[in-house]
Scaffold this motif. Structure first.
Motif, mmCIF file in Angstrom:
data_model
loop_
_atom_site.group_PDB
_atom_site.id
_atom_site.type_symbol
_atom_site.label_atom_id
_atom_site.label_comp_id
_atom_site.label_asym_id
_atom_site.label_seq_id
_atom_site.Cartn_x
_atom_site.Cartn_y
_atom_site.Cartn_z
ATOM 1 N N VAL A 37 -6.503 7.122 3.249
ATOM 2 C CA VAL A 37 -7.506 7.474 4.092
ATOM 3 C C VAL A 37 -7.242 8.503 5.247
ATOM 4 O O VAL A 37 -6.226 8.379 5.716
ATOM 5 C CB VAL A 37 -8.018 5.886 4.748
ATOM 6 C CG1 VAL A 37 -8.971 6.203 5.641
ATOM 7 C CG2 VAL A 37 -8.443 4.896 3.690
ATOM 8 N N SER A 38 -8.220 9.384 5.434
ATOM 9 C CA SER A 38 -7.968 10.422 6.409
ATOM 10 C C SER A 38 -9.194 10.156 7.306
ATOM 11 O O SER A 38 -8.648 10.705 8.577
ATOM 12 C CB SER A 38 -8.288 11.913 5.744
ATOM 13 O OG SER A 38 -9.492 11.991 5.170
ATOM 14 N N HIS B 13 -11.424 2.955 -6.159
ATOM 15 C CA HIS B 13 -10.302 3.272 -7.121
ATOM 16 C C HIS B 13 -9.414 4.112 -6.514
ATOM 17 O O HIS B 13 -9.501 5.062 -5.846
ATOM 18 C CB HIS B 13 -11.053 3.803 -8.291
ATOM 19 C CG HIS B 13 -9.970 4.030 -9.397
ATOM 20 N ND1 HIS B 13 -9.317 3.027 -10.276
ATOM 21 C CD2 HIS B 13 -9.414 5.309 -10.018
ATOM 22 C CE1 HIS B 13 -8.376 3.683 -11.147
ATOM 23 N NE2 HIS B 13 -8.677 5.025 -10.670
ATOM 24 N N LEU B 14 -7.960 3.690 -6.791
ATOM 25 C CA LEU B 14 -6.865 4.470 -6.155
ATOM 26 C C LEU B 14 -6.751 5.497 -7.739
ATOM 27 O O LEU B 14 -6.129 4.951 -8.591
ATOM 28 C CB LEU B 14 -5.790 3.727 -6.083
ATOM 29 C CG LEU B 14 -4.451 4.458 -5.293
ATOM 30 C CD1 LEU B 14 -4.788 5.237 -4.038
ATOM 31 C CD2 LEU B 14 -3.453 3.475 -5.095
ATOM 32 N N GLU B 15 -6.281 6.795 -7.316
ATOM 33 C CA GLU B 15 -5.991 7.611 -8.538
ATOM 34 C C GLU B 15 -4.575 7.640 -8.697
ATOM 35 O O GLU B 15 -3.753 7.327 -7.761
ATOM 36 C CB GLU B 15 -6.439 9.331 -8.011
ATOM 37 C CG GLU B 15 -8.125 9.291 -8.026
ATOM 38 C CD GLU B 15 -8.682 9.315 -9.242
ATOM 39 O OE1 GLU B 15 -8.192 9.351 -10.276
ATOM 40 O OE2 GLU B 15 -9.875 8.788 -9.345
ATOM 41 N N PRO B 16 -4.214 7.654 -10.207
ATOM 42 C CA PRO B 16 -2.771 7.608 -10.495
ATOM 43 C C PRO B 16 -2.137 8.685 -9.716
ATOM 44 O O PRO B 16 -2.562 9.881 -9.822
ATOM 45 C CB PRO B 16 -2.785 7.885 -11.979
ATOM 46 C CG PRO B 16 -4.436 7.394 -12.372
ATOM 47 C CD PRO B 16 -5.179 7.638 -11.213
ATOM 48 N N GLN C 7 -8.533 10.068 -0.464
ATOM 49 C CA GLN C 7 -8.212 11.009 -1.390
ATOM 50 C C GLN C 7 -9.179 10.711 -2.732
ATOM 51 O O GLN C 7 -9.148 12.001 -3.510
ATOM 52 C CB GLN C 7 -6.863 10.750 -1.952
ATOM 53 C CG GLN C 7 -5.811 10.747 -0.920
ATOM 54 C CD GLN C 7 -4.483 10.516 -1.313
ATOM 55 O OE1 GLN C 7 -4.271 10.047 -2.470
ATOM 56 N NE2 GLN C 7 -3.438 10.428 -0.376
ATOM 57 N N ALA C 8 -9.839 9.829 -2.836
ATOM 58 C CA ALA C 8 -10.680 9.751 -4.041
ATOM 59 C C ALA C 8 -12.204 10.255 -3.883
ATOM 60 O O ALA C 8 -13.127 10.251 -4.627
ATOM 61 C CB ALA C 8 -10.912 8.335 -4.438
ATOM 62 N N GLY C 9 -12.378 10.768 -2.636
ATOM 63 C CA GLY C 9 -13.622 11.209 -2.172
ATOM 64 C C GLY C 9 -14.233 10.379 -0.991
ATOM 65 O O GLY C 9 -13.621 9.447 -0.325
ATOM 66 N N GLU D 290 -1.574 -0.570 -7.365
ATOM 67 C CA GLU D 290 -1.246 0.474 -8.286
ATOM 68 C C GLU D 290 -2.804 1.337 -8.617
ATOM 69 O O GLU D 290 -2.504 2.365 -8.770
ATOM 70 C CB GLU D 290 -0.790 -0.023 -9.790
ATOM 71 C CG GLU D 290 0.581 -0.439 -9.614
ATOM 72 C CD GLU D 290 1.235 -0.999 -10.657
ATOM 73 O OE1 GLU D 290 0.441 -0.987 -11.946
ATOM 74 O OE2 GLU D 290 2.476 -0.923 -10.822
ATOM 75 N N ASN D 291 -3.936 0.402 -8.671
ATOM 76 C CA ASN D 291 -4.878 1.168 -8.898
ATOM 77 C C ASN D 291 -6.396 0.996 -8.320
ATOM 78 O O ASN D 291 -7.293 1.390 -8.470
ATOM 79 C CB ASN D 291 -5.479 1.068 -10.440
ATOM 80 C CG ASN D 291 -5.579 -0.399 -10.865
ATOM 81 O OD1 ASN D 291 -5.677 -1.301 -9.844
ATOM 82 N ND2 ASN D 291 -5.880 -0.730 -12.086
ATOM 83 N N ARG D 292 -6.232 0.312 -6.973
ATOM 84 C CA ARG D 292 -7.393 -0.253 -6.227
ATOM 85 C C ARG D 292 -6.796 -0.150 -4.663
ATOM 86 O O ARG D 292 -5.536 -0.356 -4.274
ATOM 87 C CB ARG D 292 -7.563 -1.647 -6.496
ATOM 88 C CG ARG D 292 -8.842 -2.078 -5.999
ATOM 89 C CD ARG D 292 -9.974 -1.144 -7.112
ATOM 90 N NE ARG D 292 -11.364 -1.445 -6.561
ATOM 91 C CZ ARG D 292 -12.513 -0.943 -7.120
ATOM 92 N NH1 ARG D 292 -12.075 0.131 -7.729
ATOM 93 N NH2 ARG D 292 -13.799 -1.241 -6.702
ATOM 94 N N ALA D 293 -7.837 0.125 -3.862
ATOM 95 C CA ALA D 293 -7.568 0.323 -2.266
ATOM 96 C C ALA D 293 -8.533 -0.840 -1.707
ATOM 97 O O ALA D 293 -9.843 -0.718 -2.198
ATOM 98 C CB ALA D 293 -7.697 1.542 -1.833
#
Length: 207
Positions: free
Chosen positions: A188-189, A177-180, A152-154, A128-131
Motif C-alpha cells: 500500500v502506498s 488480490h496480491l500479485e505473485p 501495487q495491484a492498482g 501468499e495471494n491476498r491482502a
C-alpha cells in the motif's frame, strides 16, 4: 503460509502506531480546494466586469447520493471476507483475519491519535495471494464518504463503518488480490478518505 503484518498511523501533527513490523509517518493532510495562480488572478483583475463575474468559481456542492458510512451497533461484527471480521466499541477498532483468528485491537482513547486532527491509520496483513487492509480515520471536516487505497495491484475501493452519534472517527476496510512476486511490505502506498463533496477528509502516504 507466508504472511506480513504492517501497522501504520499518521496525523497532521503526530504519528503513533501499535503492532508488529511498525512504521510511522507524519504528514499534514491536504484538502482538495481549488487554487488560483497569481497570473490567473491578474487576468481576472484586468478583464471587464462582466467577464470577471463569469469567471467566479462556484463552490463545490455535495455529490448527489454520495455514500455515507454504514452505522453499526457497538460490538456488531461486520464480515469483510471469510475470516476477516471487524467490530467497533467506544474504545476503538477490533478485528480478526484468517491467519490471526484471535481478536486484535486498535485504541482511539489511549492518546495515540488526536481525534481533532485529520488522520488515517493502516493495519495490513498479506498472505501468499491476498491482502486484508483496514484502519482508522478521524478528525476530518464534513462527513466521510469513501476510501481509496493505492496498491501495487492498482486502486482499491473500500468501505467505511462508524458507531452511532457521529463519534468523530470510524474504520475503513478492504481486501484485494496480491500479485505473485509482489512486495507485501510496500503493498500500500496511499490511503485517502474523501467526504461527501469529494474533498479529502484525511490521507495517509506511506512512501
Amino acid at each position: 503460509m507466508k504472511r506480513t503484518l504492517r501497522y501504520l498511523a499518521v496525523t497532521a501533527v503526530t504519528a503513533a502506531v501499535v503492532g508488529v513490523a511498525t512504521v510511522s509517518y507524519a504528514a499534514p493532510a491536504k484538502a482538495l480546494h481549488d487554487t488560483v495562480t497569481k497570473a490567473g488572478a491578474a487576468r481576472v483583475a484586468a478583464a471587464p466586469a462582466w467577464k470577471a463575474r463569469a469567471a467566479t468559481t462556484v463552490k463545490p456542492t455535495a455529490r448527489k447520493n454520495a455514500p455515507t458510512p454504514r452505522i453499526v451497533a457497538p460490538g456488531e461484527h461486520v464480515t469483510a471476507a471469510p475470516g476477516f471480521q471487524l467490530w467497533l466499541t467506544a474504545e476503538g477498532k477490533h478485528w480478526t483475519t484468517p491467519t490471526f483468528p484471535e481478536p486484535q485491537f486498535r485504541s482511539v482513547v489511549d492518546g495515540n491519535i488526536d481525534p481533532n486532527t485529520p488522520g488515517v491509520s493502516l493495519q495490513s496483513e498479506t498472505t501468499e495471494n491476498r491482502a486484508y487492509l483496514s484502519g482508522l480515520y478521524y478528525g476530518g471536516k464534513g462527513t466521510a464518504s469513501a476510501v481509496e487505497i493505492q496498491t501495487q495491484a492498482g486502486t482499491v475501493h473500500g468501505r467505511l463503518i462508524e458507531l452511532p452519534g457521529r463519534p468523530g472517527w470510524g474504520v475503513w476496510y478492504a481486501t484485494t488480490h496480491l500479485e505473485p512476486g509482489g512486495d507485501p511490505v510496500d503493498f500500500v502506498s496511499q490511503v485517502t478518505v474523501r467526504d461527501t463533496e469529494g474533498r479529502i477528509y484525511a490521507r495517509l502516504t506511506t512512501r
